[in-house]
Write a protein that holds these residues in place. Structure first.
Motif, PDB file in Angstrom:
ATOM      1  N   VAL A 204       3.829  -2.702  -0.670  1.00  0.00           N
ATOM      2  CA  VAL A 204       2.868  -3.142   0.335  1.00  0.00           C
ATOM      3  C   VAL A 204       2.153  -1.928   0.913  1.00  0.00           C
ATOM      4  CG1 VAL A 204       2.532  -4.533   2.403  1.00  0.00           C
ATOM      5  CG2 VAL A 204       4.473  -5.009   0.883  1.00  0.00           C
ATOM      6  N   ALA A 205       0.843  -2.015   1.006  1.00  0.00           N
ATOM      7  CA  ALA A 205       0.043  -0.921   1.555  1.00  0.00           C
ATOM      8  C   ALA A 205       0.207  -0.850   3.061  1.00  0.00           C
ATOM      9  CB  ALA A 205      -1.422  -1.101   1.186  1.00  0.00           C
ATOM     10  N   SER A 206       0.087   0.337   3.589  1.00  0.00           N
ATOM     11  CA  SER A 206       0.164   0.550   5.032  1.00  0.00           C
ATOM     12  C   SER A 206      -0.920  -0.265   5.728  1.00  0.00           C
ATOM     13  CB  SER A 206      -0.005   2.044   5.338  1.00  0.00           C
ATOM     14  OG  SER A 206       0.090   2.283   6.718  1.00  0.00           O
ATOM     15  N   TRP A 238       4.609   6.542   6.106  1.00  0.00           N
ATOM     16  CA  TRP A 238       4.345   7.976   6.004  1.00  0.00           C
ATOM     17  C   TRP A 238       5.537   8.688   5.366  1.00  0.00           C
ATOM     18  CZ3 TRP A 238       6.018   5.557  10.284  1.00  0.00           C
ATOM     19  CH2 TRP A 238       7.076   6.115  11.013  1.00  0.00           C
ATOM     20  N   ILE A 239       5.286   9.907   4.935  1.00  0.00           N
ATOM     21  CA  ILE A 239       6.293  10.718   4.257  1.00  0.00           C
ATOM     22  C   ILE A 239       6.426  12.048   4.978  1.00  0.00           C
ATOM     23  CG2 ILE A 239       6.934  11.874   2.097  1.00  0.00           C
ATOM     24  CD1 ILE A 239       5.412   9.756   0.566  1.00  0.00           C
ATOM     25  N   ASP A 240       7.664  12.478   5.191  1.00  0.00           N
ATOM     26  CA  ASP A 240       7.939  13.813   5.694  1.00  0.00           C
ATOM     27  C   ASP A 240       8.233  14.730   4.506  1.00  0.00           C
ATOM     28  OD1 ASP A 240       7.558  13.199   8.298  1.00  0.00           O
ATOM     29  OD2 ASP A 240       9.689  13.070   8.846  1.00  0.00           O
ATOM     30  N   THR A 285      13.024   1.769  -0.458  1.00  0.00           N
ATOM     31  CA  THR A 285      13.486   2.246  -1.759  1.00  0.00           C
ATOM     32  C   THR A 285      12.439   3.044  -2.540  1.00  0.00           C
ATOM     33  OG1 THR A 285      12.851   0.154  -2.800  1.00  0.00           O
ATOM     34  CG2 THR A 285      15.133   0.349  -2.016  1.00  0.00           C
ATOM     35  N   ASP A 286      11.163   2.870  -2.250  1.00  0.00           N
ATOM     36  CA  ASP A 286      10.147   3.499  -3.096  1.00  0.00           C
ATOM     37  C   ASP A 286       8.883   3.728  -2.265  1.00  0.00           C
ATOM     38  OD1 ASP A 286       9.048   4.608  -5.310  1.00  0.00           O
ATOM     39  OD2 ASP A 286       8.903   2.758  -6.471  1.00  0.00           O
ATOM     40  N   TRP A 287       7.924   4.356  -2.880  1.00  0.00           N
ATOM     41  CA  TRP A 287       6.638   4.576  -2.235  1.00  0.00           C
ATOM     42  C   TRP A 287       5.573   4.698  -3.308  1.00  0.00           C
ATOM     43  CZ3 TRP A 287       3.611   8.979  -2.972  1.00  0.00           C
ATOM     44  CH2 TRP A 287       4.233  10.004  -3.689  1.00  0.00           C
ATOM     45  N   GLY A 288       4.338   4.629  -2.887  1.00  0.00           N
ATOM     46  CA  GLY A 288       3.220   4.786  -3.815  1.00  0.00           C
ATOM     47  C   GLY A 288       1.947   5.068  -3.038  1.00  0.00           C
ATOM     48  N   ILE A 289       0.837   5.135  -3.759  1.00  0.00           N
ATOM     49  CA  ILE A 289      -0.488   5.313  -3.147  1.00  0.00           C
ATOM     50  C   ILE A 289      -1.279   4.050  -3.437  1.00  0.00           C
ATOM     51  CG2 ILE A 289      -2.602   6.670  -3.104  1.00  0.00           C
ATOM     52  CD1 ILE A 289      -0.997   9.098  -3.898  1.00  0.00           C
ATOM     53  N   GLY A 376      -1.005   5.182   1.869  1.00  0.00           N
ATOM     54  CA  GLY A 376       0.257   5.016   1.154  1.00  0.00           C
ATOM     55  C   GLY A 376       0.724   3.572   1.137  1.00  0.00           C
ATOM     56  N   SER A 377       1.624   3.284   0.237  1.00  0.00           N
ATOM     57  CA  SER A 377       2.243   1.952   0.156  1.00  0.00           C
ATOM     58  C   SER A 377       3.758   2.131   0.123  1.00  0.00           C
ATOM     59  CB  SER A 377       1.763   1.190  -1.080  1.00  0.00           C
ATOM     60  OG  SER A 377       2.064   1.903  -2.260  1.00  0.00           O
ATOM     61  N   THR A 378       4.439   1.231   0.769  1.00  0.00           N
ATOM     62  CA  THR A 378       5.884   1.299   0.844  1.00  0.00           C
ATOM     63  C   THR A 378       6.514   0.362  -0.177  1.00  0.00           C
ATOM     64  OG1 THR A 378       7.806   1.006   2.286  1.00  0.00           O
ATOM     65  CG2 THR A 378       5.939  -0.442   2.686  1.00  0.00           C
ATOM     66  N   GLY A 379       7.544   0.852  -0.838  1.00  0.00           N
ATOM     67  CA  GLY A 379       8.301   0.032  -1.777  1.00  0.00           C
ATOM     68  C   GLY A 379       9.551  -0.499  -1.101  1.00  0.00           C
TER      69      GLY A 379
END
Length: 465
Positions: A204-206, A238-240, A285-289, A376-379
């Protein structure tokens, strides 16, 4: 022979078969061990083999030539149900059979034994009954009344005339029953979870909202568990990053929204810190753009979707095409590998023409291109398992039962007969410690007897004086 008589004979035959043939096999320890090993083996296979994946995934990872171990191809894997081991009929049958074996053993062996040990009227009235004990003693002129206070310090004592029975640690006999009950509870939880639980995956996208729809694995009775009257909004993702550019942690700020659009729960999740609501758990569990937001010259902000490229396992890359003319006759390709790093711009011939970071602007094809934001998108992995409370309770009960089982059940009998005191005892655990205790008891009894005799002689001497 009448029909009723035939039915009665058939029923008697079935009962006789159940008691004499079926129950002995069902309660056999060897059968329980075989079933437990089979459950363990298939549980391991369910851990090693990826569960709930698509058919192309198994075709790519488990080809027919060469097959894994010479036989395990994707066709064999799917036909045996090894892609969803814990929901197959044969795995559930193993759980049910093992649970039936434990239940039968509990009612046929454990509970009757507990009933016998719980009796407090097991008094021995004949001296010869004490000969069967490995630990026994015969004392002269030792009164039974002298023994009672010594035993009452550590035992529960019952007395009937000149006979005595003392016991302690009966809870140690209850321990195996608690262990059996806990294992049955764990099996019930596993079966119930397999039948009513589900697992889903969403990317899902932010800023977007979603309902749980992408179900990858579900039990036959899982429909009531799938949320219908509420949804989830990804407020922000977001990602640190570490100082060297590696990923330190990724976060999702989530809100649970009811059908009236009201927020009913809010939580920031990250790896190992999920969101739980109404029995459904959301794991990071995951992430993407998902997209990139740009501005061309003085145009409004445009959001263009990004697609993940196939790199054959050589890292993650996302790309999109940005038109630089209204008729789409010219443009550039943009490639990104994370949310904060350098973005690469390529022309239509595949030549690198520039690099840019979020918030920066460059000129391409006579147009000012500004990168406003990389979206970003969150998995999320989404699970519901109604059997979890039963499983956790079962494991807690199992630990309690194991601890209880280590408590020794010790018993002491005594009989006053013809001026003699007969003592015998036994225990089911810690035999050496019980022997030492038994010998100490005899020593204390002898010392107390000597003291009482000395006091009696002293009293007689005082009277004579």
């Amino acid at each position: 022979m009448s029909l009723d008589s035939a039915k009665s004979n058939l029923w008697l035959s079935l009962r006789r078969f159940f008691r004499r043939e079926f129950l002995p096999v069902l309660t056999d320890l060897r059968l329980a061990i075989v079933l437990l090993l089979a459950i363990a083996v298939f549980s391991i296979s369910g851990t090693v083999i990826e569960q709930g994946q698509s058919v192309p995934f198994y075709q790519a990872n488990y080809p027919e030539d060469p097959a894994l171990f010479g036989f395990l191809s994707w066709k064999v894997l799917l036909s045996l149900g090894l892609d969803h081991v814990y929901r197959t009929w044969w795995f559930l049958a193993l759980l049910i059979l093992f649970g039936s074996s434990l239940t039968a053993c509990t009612f046929r062996r454990q509970l009757p034994a507990l009933k016998w040990f719980a009796r407090t009227w097991k008094f021995y009235k004949q001296p010869q009954q004490f000969r069967k004990f490995a630990l026994s003693a015969e004392l002269d002129r030792a009164p039974l009344d002298t023994l009672v206070p010594l035993l009452e310090k550590r035992y529960q004592v019952s007395r009937e005339g000149d006979a005595l029975y003392a016991s302690r640690g009966l809870v140690g006999r209850v321990g195996p029953i608690v262990v059996h009950a806990s294992m049955i509870l764990i099996l019930v939880g596993a079966i119930w979870g397999a039948m009513t639980g589900f697992m889903a995956q969403e990317m899902v996208a932010s800023g977007d909202s979603f309902k749980v729809q992408n179900i990858v694995d579900a039990g036959p009775w899982a429909a009531p568990q799938i949320p219908q009257d509420w949804s989830v909004r990804v407020n922000k993702f977001w990602i640190d990053y570490t100082p060297t550019g590696g990923i330190n942690q990724f976060y999702s700020d989530l809100s649970v929204i009811d059908n009236q659009g009201q927020e009913v729960k809010h939580k920031q999740i990250f790896v190992n810190e999920p969101l739980r609501y109404h029995g459904v758990t959301f794991y990071q569990t995951d992430w993407g753009i998902a997209a990139i937001r740009i501005r061309l010259n003085k145009s409004p902000i445009l959001q263009l979707p990004m697609a993940r490229l196939n790199t054959n396992g050589q890292g993650r890359l996302w790309a999109t095409w940005i038109p630089t003319k209204p008729d789409l006759s010219a443009g550039v390709s943009l490639i990104a590998k994370d949310l904060q790093g350098m973005l690469l711009l390529y022309d239509t011939t595949g030549q690198l023409i520039n690099t840019v970071r979020p918030g920066m602007a460059v000129e391409v094809n006579g147009v000012k291109l500004k990168i406003e934001e990389v979206v970003g998108s969150t998995g999320l992995q989404i699970k519901a398992d109604p059997g979890i409370p039963f499983v956790y309770s079962g494991f807690g009960l199992l630990m309690l039962g194991v601890i209880m089982s280590y408590i020794s059940h010790s018993q002491v009998w005594a009989l006053q007969n013809d001026g003699k005191l007969y003592i015998g005892g036994k225990t089911n655990r810690a035999q050496v410690a019980f022997e030492r205790e038994f010998l100490t008891l005899l020593d204390q009894l002898g010392q107390k007897q000597v003291v009482e005799e000395h006091n009696s002689l002293q009293a007689i001497a005082n009277q004579d004086a």
